[in-house]
Design a protein around this motif. Structure first.
Motif, PDB file in Angstrom:
ATOM      1  N   ALA A 163       0.849  -1.184   0.000  1.00  0.00           N
ATOM      2  CA  ALA A 163       0.000   0.000   0.000  1.00  0.00           C
ATOM      3  C   ALA A 163       0.888   1.238   0.000  1.00  0.00           C
ATOM      4  O   ALA A 163       1.858   1.318   0.769  1.00  0.00           O
ATOM      5  CB  ALA A 163      -0.922   0.014   1.223  1.00  0.00           C
ATOM      6  N   LEU A 164       0.593   2.174  -0.886  1.00  0.00           N
ATOM      7  CA  LEU A 164       1.306   3.451  -0.934  1.00  0.00           C
ATOM      8  C   LEU A 164       0.345   4.564  -0.561  1.00  0.00           C
ATOM      9  O   LEU A 164      -0.861   4.488  -0.837  1.00  0.00           O
ATOM     10  CB  LEU A 164       1.867   3.700  -2.334  1.00  0.00           C
ATOM     11  CG  LEU A 164       2.869   2.676  -2.877  1.00  0.00           C
ATOM     12  CD1 LEU A 164       3.247   3.022  -4.316  1.00  0.00           C
ATOM     13  CD2 LEU A 164       4.120   2.606  -2.003  1.00  0.00           C
ATOM     14  N   ALA A 165       0.870   5.603   0.042  1.00  0.00           N
ATOM     15  CA  ALA A 165       0.043   6.756   0.421  1.00  0.00           C
ATOM     16  C   ALA A 165       0.840   8.037   0.197  1.00  0.00           C
ATOM     17  O   ALA A 165       2.071   8.050   0.302  1.00  0.00           O
ATOM     18  CB  ALA A 165      -0.387   6.656   1.880  1.00  0.00           C
ATOM     19  N   VAL A 214      -4.052  -2.144   6.369  1.00  0.00           N
ATOM     20  CA  VAL A 214      -2.962  -1.314   6.882  1.00  0.00           C
ATOM     21  C   VAL A 214      -3.349  -0.836   8.272  1.00  0.00           C
ATOM     22  O   VAL A 214      -4.367  -0.146   8.440  1.00  0.00           O
ATOM     23  CB  VAL A 214      -2.684  -0.112   5.953  1.00  0.00           C
ATOM     24  CG1 VAL A 214      -1.573   0.765   6.534  1.00  0.00           C
ATOM     25  CG2 VAL A 214      -2.312  -0.588   4.562  1.00  0.00           C
ATOM     26  N   GLN A 215      -2.574  -1.244   9.259  1.00  0.00           N
ATOM     27  CA  GLN A 215      -2.839  -0.888  10.659  1.00  0.00           C
ATOM     28  C   GLN A 215      -4.279  -1.224  11.058  1.00  0.00           C
ATOM     29  O   GLN A 215      -4.969  -0.428  11.705  1.00  0.00           O
ATOM     30  CB  GLN A 215      -2.540   0.603  10.896  1.00  0.00           C
ATOM     31  CG  GLN A 215      -1.064   0.940  10.701  1.00  0.00           C
ATOM     32  CD  GLN A 215      -0.764   2.409  10.944  1.00  0.00           C
ATOM     33  OE1 GLN A 215      -1.662   3.248  10.987  1.00  0.00           O
ATOM     34  NE2 GLN A 215       0.507   2.740  11.119  1.00  0.00           N
ATOM     35  N   GLY A 216      -4.704  -2.394  10.646  1.00  0.00           N
ATOM     36  CA  GLY A 216      -6.011  -2.882  11.050  1.00  0.00           C
ATOM     37  C   GLY A 216      -7.192  -2.359  10.256  1.00  0.00           C
ATOM     38  O   GLY A 216      -8.343  -2.733  10.524  1.00  0.00           O
ATOM     39  N   ALA A 217      -6.964  -1.507   9.272  1.00  0.00           N
ATOM     40  CA  ALA A 217      -8.059  -0.930   8.489  1.00  0.00           C
ATOM     41  C   ALA A 217      -7.851  -1.232   7.005  1.00  0.00           C
ATOM     42  O   ALA A 217      -6.720  -1.307   6.527  1.00  0.00           O
ATOM     43  CB  ALA A 217      -8.133   0.578   8.713  1.00  0.00           C
ATOM     44  N   PRO A 218      -8.932  -1.405   6.234  1.00  0.00           N
ATOM     45  CA  PRO A 218      -8.784  -1.659   4.799  1.00  0.00           C
ATOM     46  C   PRO A 218      -8.290  -0.419   4.071  1.00  0.00           C
ATOM     47  O   PRO A 218      -8.622   0.714   4.432  1.00  0.00           O
ATOM     48  CB  PRO A 218     -10.199  -2.040   4.363  1.00  0.00           C
ATOM     49  CG  PRO A 218     -11.103  -1.415   5.377  1.00  0.00           C
ATOM     50  CD  PRO A 218     -10.350  -1.423   6.667  1.00  0.00           C
ATOM     51  N   ALA A 219      -7.490  -0.650   3.026  1.00  0.00           N
ATOM     52  CA  ALA A 219      -6.949   0.449   2.222  1.00  0.00           C
ATOM     53  C   ALA A 219      -6.735  -0.041   0.802  1.00  0.00           C
ATOM     54  O   ALA A 219      -6.555  -1.239   0.560  1.00  0.00           O
ATOM     55  CB  ALA A 219      -5.628   0.953   2.821  1.00  0.00           C
ATOM     56  N   ASP A 220      -6.779   0.907  -0.137  1.00  0.00           N
ATOM     57  CA  ASP A 220      -6.471   0.561  -1.518  1.00  0.00           C
ATOM     58  C   ASP A 220      -5.006   0.158  -1.616  1.00  0.00           C
ATOM     59  O   ASP A 220      -4.128   0.766  -0.968  1.00  0.00           O
ATOM     60  CB  ASP A 220      -6.732   1.744  -2.445  1.00  0.00           C
ATOM     61  CG  ASP A 220      -8.218   2.055  -2.575  1.00  0.00           C
ATOM     62  OD1 ASP A 220      -9.026   1.129  -2.333  1.00  0.00           O
ATOM     63  OD2 ASP A 220      -8.560   3.207  -2.902  1.00  0.00           O
ATOM     64  N   GLY A 221      -4.728  -0.879  -2.411  1.00  0.00           N
ATOM     65  CA  GLY A 221      -3.349  -1.332  -2.514  1.00  0.00           C
ATOM     66  C   GLY A 221      -3.151  -2.300  -3.656  1.00  0.00           C
ATOM     67  O   GLY A 221      -4.001  -2.450  -4.543  1.00  0.00           O
ATOM     68  N   GLY A 278       7.667  12.276   0.418  1.00  0.00           N
ATOM     69  CA  GLY A 278       6.237  12.536   0.299  1.00  0.00           C
ATOM     70  C   GLY A 278       5.401  11.285   0.167  1.00  0.00           C
ATOM     71  O   GLY A 278       4.167  11.352   0.257  1.00  0.00           O
ATOM     72  N   LEU A 279       6.031  10.179  -0.076  1.00  0.00           N
ATOM     73  CA  LEU A 279       5.329   8.903  -0.193  1.00  0.00           C
ATOM     74  C   LEU A 279       5.684   7.994   0.972  1.00  0.00           C
ATOM     75  O   LEU A 279       6.822   8.001   1.457  1.00  0.00           O
ATOM     76  CB  LEU A 279       5.724   8.181  -1.486  1.00  0.00           C
ATOM     77  CG  LEU A 279       5.227   8.747  -2.817  1.00  0.00           C
ATOM     78  CD1 LEU A 279       5.880   7.975  -3.961  1.00  0.00           C
ATOM     79  CD2 LEU A 279       3.709   8.676  -2.917  1.00  0.00           C
ATOM     80  N   THR A 280       4.710   7.231   1.429  1.00  0.00           N
ATOM     81  CA  THR A 280       4.963   6.198   2.428  1.00  0.00           C
ATOM     82  C   THR A 280       4.486   4.862   1.869  1.00  0.00           C
ATOM     83  O   THR A 280       3.565   4.802   1.049  1.00  0.00           O
ATOM     84  CB  THR A 280       4.235   6.488   3.746  1.00  0.00           C
ATOM     85  OG1 THR A 280       2.830   6.579   3.501  1.00  0.00           O
ATOM     86  CG2 THR A 280       4.734   7.780   4.367  1.00  0.00           C
ATOM     87  N   GLY A 281       5.118   3.812   2.315  1.00  0.00           N
ATOM     88  CA  GLY A 281       4.756   2.486   1.822  1.00  0.00           C
ATOM     89  C   GLY A 281       4.587   1.495   2.956  1.00  0.00           C
ATOM     90  O   GLY A 281       5.306   1.550   3.960  1.00  0.00           O
TER      91      GLY A 281
END
Length: 474
Positions: free
Chosen positions: A105-107, A163-170, A195-198
């Motif tokens: 997952a990227l954010a 991600v950290q217990g919650a659904p996320a796009d990935g 600026g990006l986290t993974g």
């Protein structure tokens, strides 16, 4: 004299025939023949449980499906030994098996250029990042990059990850082959653009390896000398040990050894080998490897088969194509010692390569539970297998149909047996035959008057594994 010319002949003349039974004095070649047992994909051309000779990784991709466990193990084996005589007996995924999954997952939004790099089993999949790139677009690009590498053991698709217990796009990663093997694909994620986290979700959840028994039945009579298994479980290795004992026993007489891999911890590895305690199986330990147990075994088996002399020690030999794990995971010398005392064959990082420290079997205790080093080194059982091949070959050359059981024939058998042993001594496979020659005994069987029994001493030459010296200061 021979009976090539019938004694019933009455027509006068001189008749000359040929008898080749005394011509051969060379020992048998003892050629190595490796078979890999591994899972295929439905896209493969060769049906499961069909032992097939394979000569290249590309052939394996066509035969068993690109990116399959079988394809990847073949690629590793041939890379390690290009002259390998190799067969594969493929298995289908178990009908109740579950595929392992992982994810990325990227954010955020990139505030600088850089890369998103995903390493899968040591292969890097990279996506270029420019300032202003959005995480969603980069994940789409990452899916395409993974899909563009069909040799990988997994596929990728856009989806939901946790991600950290919650659904996320990935990016959802799914193993190509179902079963526990999918859990063994090592993943590493690196994001160099600011600026990006993974977030990386390791491969997990794979369950249900196929049974080895059908594949072992399919190869039973094929004469493979090295059997490589991808499954390092109690059940799989126990089934392999039983198979090896049967094909190598005094009736079948097709001596073989089995090779497995272990990428887990020392404690779990020695627990596995301690329970197995099999003299014909060796398990190579490469701590924290990103490669699967099957790939570790395939390289080991290929390198083992490259040694023509079964009595030559397999110490400090390079294992091509293996990854170099982080230095913090490299076994210490005390851990290597512990492994070697508990039936586990350690690998060692040496510079930019990986070496096998010492090839040992998993046999560590006798039937009474007492520590026994008789069959510690894998070379011992392999040398005994070769002694048997050499002796049987000579007997079949000299006495192809047995002949008459006479005292003269018993003396001939003894003479030929000694000749074989002295030839083996010349190759430094056995030693001190003069001291053991009186133990070569050939007698009639007391309960079967059509059978002769031979006693054949085999003082196998041991390897020089340890050399010590003392330096004296004067």
């Amino acid at each position: 004299m021979t009976d090539i010319i019938p004694t019933s002949t009455r027509v006068p003349g001189t008749y000359v025939g040929y008898d080749f039974s005394r011509a051969g004095r060379a020992l048998a070649s003892g050629e190595e023949y490796v078979v890999i047992l591994a899972q295929r994909l439905a896209t493969g051309q060769i049906a499961a449980l069909t032992p097939t000779d394979v000569f290249s990784a590309e052939e394996a991709a066509d035969y068993f499906g690109r990116g399959s466990q079988a394809h990847r193990m073949v690629a590793k084996a041939i890379d390690a030994n290009a002259n390998l005589k190799l067969a594969v007996c493929a298995l289908d995924d178990d009908g109740a098996a579950v595929a392992a999954t992982g994810g990325v997952a990227l954010a955020g939004t990139a505030s600088s250029s850089g890369q998103v790099r995903l390493q899968v089993a040591g292969v890097t999949v990279a996506v270029a990042v420019s300032t202003g790139d959005e995480a969603a677009d980069l994940m789409t690009a990452l899916v395409q990059a993974v899909v563009s590498k069909p040799d990988l053991p997994l596929t990728a698709a856009a989806g939901s990850v946790t991600v950290q217990g919650a659904p996320a796009d990935g990016v959802v990663l799914t193993a190509r082959n179902k079963g526990a093997c999918g859990n063994e694909a090592g993943l590493t994620l690196t994001v160099t653009a600011t600026g990006l986290t993974g977030t990386l979700i390791a491969m997990s959840g794979g369950q249900g390896d196929p049974e080895l028994a059908p594949a072992l039945s399919a190869i039973f009579s094929a004469g493979h000398t090295v059997v490589v298994t991808p499954y390092s479980t109690d059940d799989a290795l126990s089934a392999l040990a039983t198979h090896l004992d049967k094909v190598s026993g005094p009736t079948e007489q097709r001596g073989a050894v089995g090779i497995a891999g272990w990428r887990g911890t020392l404690a779990t590895g020695t627990t596995l080998t301690g329970k197995l305690n099999a003299s014909r199986i060796s398990t190579g330990w490469h701590n924290a490897s990103v490669l699967s147990n099957g790939e570790l075994a395939a390289v080991y088996g290929a390198v083992l088969a490259s040694e023509d002399d079964p009595s030559e020690p397999i110490d400090n030999i390079v294992l091509p194509g293996l990854d170099i794990p982080p230095q913090a995971t490299w076994p210490m010398r005390t851990e290597e010692e512990n492994a070697l005392h508990n039936g586990l064959t350690p690998y060692r990082v040496a510079g930019d390569s990986v070496q096998l420290v010492r090839a040992i079997s998993t046999y560590i205790k006798n039937s009474e539970g007492i520590e026994d080093a008789t069959l510690l080194d894998l070379t011992t059982i392999r040398t005994l297998d070769y002694v048997r091949i050499a002796w049987r070959t000579r007997m079949s050359q000299r006495f192809p149909n047995g002949g008459k059981l006479t005292d003269r024939r018993l003396l001939q058998i003894k003479s030929e047996t000694l000749d074989v042993l002295y030839a083996l001594e010349g190759l430094e496979m056995v030693e001190n035959i003069d001291a053991y020659k009186d133990q070569v005994i050939v007698v009639r069987n007391a309960r079967d008057d059509t059978r002769a029994d031979a006693s054949i001493p085999a003082p196998v030459v041991r390897g020089l594994h340890i050399l010590t010296g003392t330096i004296y200061l004067y």
